[in-house]
Scaffold this active site. Structure first.
Site, PDB file in Angstrom:
ATOM      1  N   CYS A  96      44.907 -17.997  95.830  1.00  0.00           N
ATOM      2  CA  CYS A  96      45.774 -18.731  94.896  1.00  0.00           C
ATOM      3  C   CYS A  96      45.250 -20.139  94.629  1.00  0.00           C
ATOM      4  CB  CYS A  96      47.201 -18.791  95.432  1.00  0.00           C
ATOM      5  SG  CYS A  96      47.376 -19.611  97.037  1.00  0.00           S
ATOM      6  N   HIS A 152      51.425 -21.334  99.033  1.00  0.00           N
ATOM      7  CA  HIS A 152      50.944 -20.918  97.714  1.00  0.00           C
ATOM      8  C   HIS A 152      50.579 -22.153  96.895  1.00  0.00           C
ATOM      9  CE1 HIS A 152      50.429 -18.026  94.512  1.00  0.00           C
ATOM     10  NE2 HIS A 152      51.184 -18.738  93.706  1.00  0.00           N
TER      11      HIS A 152
END
Length: 603
Positions: free
Chosen positions: A106, A264
């Site tokens: 990510c 994330h």
């Protein structure tokens, strides 16, 4: 002494050579009607590598299926996000076109979401070429290990049941998949892209420095907003990351309630003030969309949305959202800054030393005829390998005969590389002194200098200087930024300078005829996690001659964590025993004492 300076090939020359090599391969392939297969990164399981689940981090064992050309992937209307018949390298790319696949990268995806707003940058990284379409030769230009490289791959993409296994080719645009594959080749496999950091991605994609700034409950919202506005106004690339949270904890519920992924990365795509509220526009490569306050706002204004097709409007609404600054501070752990500027000049050169005791050093001399702003990055090596060092980059005014003048700026790091902030240079002459506090006879320094303007009115050259110039430069840092304690009865001054990862101790001996003997002792802190030198570990106390100044101790964290240590600086004066013992010890250890030779004290 042997000193060499090798200036790097310009990126334009590297890009031109890479394009010519691809053209030569394409001419041969067109004669046979074949497509290119990359022999260095073949479409096999070895190139996939060991995969970890993008959420849990658990190792996944899956058999790799044959890789496909872009035109061979499934594209039914009702299943896919796109309905475009022909594939392209890129065509009007947008941040919401970036979609992460079955890979925990990510950080890389967030960097690509941010870069999607810079069309010229995408064209530089992955240019459109005829030989990509008909021969399958893909070139991706990355800044790797301090230099630009053209990463040549084929256009075969890993798949699973006819679908892209990793990043998706939204609207049949392949630029994200091609860049991801180039990074996988650089790292050795797709599996090596797990937990990819946005700072590394920003630097590799732009050739510009990047940094990480931490956020916590003590972070001031006003200051945070001002910093983000400053970076955004400069055209920099921005991303942010949420913390890793223990599963099923109360803290995790806080994120689940507003549909924010933990551990994330997200791109920061814009800032605005709305009804007296300060909002950030965030985007990422997943479908989970923030549902907290202000999430109801459209990601873009109506004028922009009107120019989009229905599919793009749907994707922009699912992957891009607004969040208030106070929620951003509460939910995010840090943010990343890629200091990219469209119009810029980059100078790269390598400096190599082979030096004996007593030989001169060299420093960088900058002569400016007009104002400019520079950022300087330096990577340092010992025998070709990176080691942790106490590093300083000190910027001084330069007097006649290359004499070192006033200390203007100082930057410090403990590690193998150092990067400065953006520094303004007015017309004049400056000395840039890079110091590794520990002595090494063989040194290699890779310099990178970034400027937002052309440097046609600036002259950069290396000049020789005595080692004492380096030493004095460090003592100037301690004098200017350290704490001083003068002990009148013994006529000494004790200086303590504390950086984020290290501390340095210095003594001024103001006595006219007596030596001062110094010993530094750690009184609190985990000594196993600390690196020390000089009077911390020498059996002999460190001598400071009369009317002189000397660095007497250095302590640093062995981990990339802020140092927490208390040090007691002990000293004795005029003991005959110390005089003879230290002279004998200095003779035995003479090869390691040059960095700490006492300097003449200046009143």
């Amino acid at each position: 002494m042997t000193i060499t300076v090798e200036f790097a090939t310009t990126k334009e020359e590297i890009f031109k050579k890479g394009d010519e090599e691809c053209q030569e391969i394409a001419e041969k392939l067109r004669k046979t009607g074949e497509v290119y297969i990359d022999p260095d990164f073949p479409p096999y399981e070895t190139s996939i590598g060991v995969l970890k689940h993008k959420d849990t981090g658990e190792v996944q064992v899956q058999k790799s299926e044959p890789w496909l050309q872009p035109k061979e992937f499934i594209k039914p209307h009702y299943l896919r996000e796109d309905c475009v018949d022909e594939w392209k390298v890129w065509d009007n790319p947008q941040p919401f076109h970036v979609k992460q696949g079955d890979l925990g990268n990510c950080g890389l995806m967030a960097a690509l979401v941010a870069i999607a707003q810079k069309k010229g940058l995408i064209e530089q990284i992955v240019p459109k070429k005829d030989y990509t379409m008909d021969c399958g030769i893909v070139q991706v230009r990355l800044f790797v290990d301090g230099e630009w490289k053209v990463i040549k791959t084929d256009f075969l993409i890993p798949q699973k049941n006819g679908w892209e296994r990793f990043s998706k080719m939204t609207k049949r645009q392949c630029w994200v998949a091609f860049i991801e594959k180039a990074f996988a080749k650089v790292k050795g496999s797709y599996g090596q892209l797990h937990s990819f950091c946005p700072t590394e991605a920003f630097t590799c994609l732009t050739g510009h420095p990047s940094k990480r700034n931490w956020i916590n409950s003590e972070t001031n919202c006003d200051t945070l907003w001002e910093d983000l506005v400053k970076y955004n106004s400069s055209g920099y690339l921005l991303a942010a990351a949420t913390p890793k949270i223990k599963e099923a904890s109360e803290e995790e519920k806080k994120y689940e309630e507003v549909d924010i992924d933990t551990d994330h990365a997200y791109a920061i795509l814009g800032l605005k003030e709305h009804d007296d509220h300060r909002l950030l526009r965030l985007g990422h490569g997943n479908r989970m969309r923030f549902t907290g306050t202000w999430s109801h706002l459209h990601a873009y204004d109506n004028e922009f949305l009107e120019d989009l097709c229905p599919l793009d409007r749907e994707m922009s609404n699912s992957r891009i959202f607004w969040m208030e600054i106070k929620d951003f501070r509460r939910l995010f752990l840090c943010y990343y800054v890629g200091e990219y500027q469209k119009e810029s000049t980059v100078l790269e050169f390598k400096e190599t030393f082979r030096r004996k005791q007593g030989d001169d050093m060299q420093i960088l001399r900058l002569t400016n005829q007009k104002h400019c702003e520079l950022e300087v990055g330096i990577k340092t090596f010992k025998n070709g390998k990176r080691y942790k060092h106490n590093l300083f980059l000190n910027i001084h005014k330069c007097f006649e005969d290359n004499q070192c003048g006033e200390l203007l700026h100082s930057f410090n790091a403990y590690g193998s590389q150092l990067e400065s902030d953006k520094v303004p240079f007015h017309p004049g002459v400056y000395l840039l002194i890079f110091v590794r506090v520990q002595y090494d006879p063989c040194m290699e320094n890779e310099w990178t200098i970034w400027s937002s303007t052309a440097l046609d009115k600036s002259q950069i050259q290396f000049i020789s200087c005595p080692f004492s110039v380096h030493y004095r430069s460090v003592t100037e840092v301690i004098l200017k930024y350290g704490e001083a304690e003068k002990i009148e009865q013994d006529q000494i001054v004790v200086y303590k300078w504390r950086g984020k990862y290290n501390c340095i101790f210095m003594i001024d001996n103001l006595q006219e005829s007596e030596y001062v003997y110094v010993k530094c002792k750690i009184t609190s802190g985990n000594e196993e996690e600390l690196w020390t030198c000089l009077s911390f570990f020498n059996k002999c106390w460190h001598p400071v001659p009369p009317m002189s100044r000397s660095i007497v101790g250095v302590v640093a964290s062995n981990k990339y964590e802020p140092i927490t240590v208390t040090v007691d600086v002990q000293y004795s004066i005029n003991y005959l025993y110390f005089k003879w013992i230290n002279r004998f010890g200095a003779w035995i250890d003479r090869d390691h004492l040059e960095n700490f030779t006492p300097l003449e004290f200046e009143n």
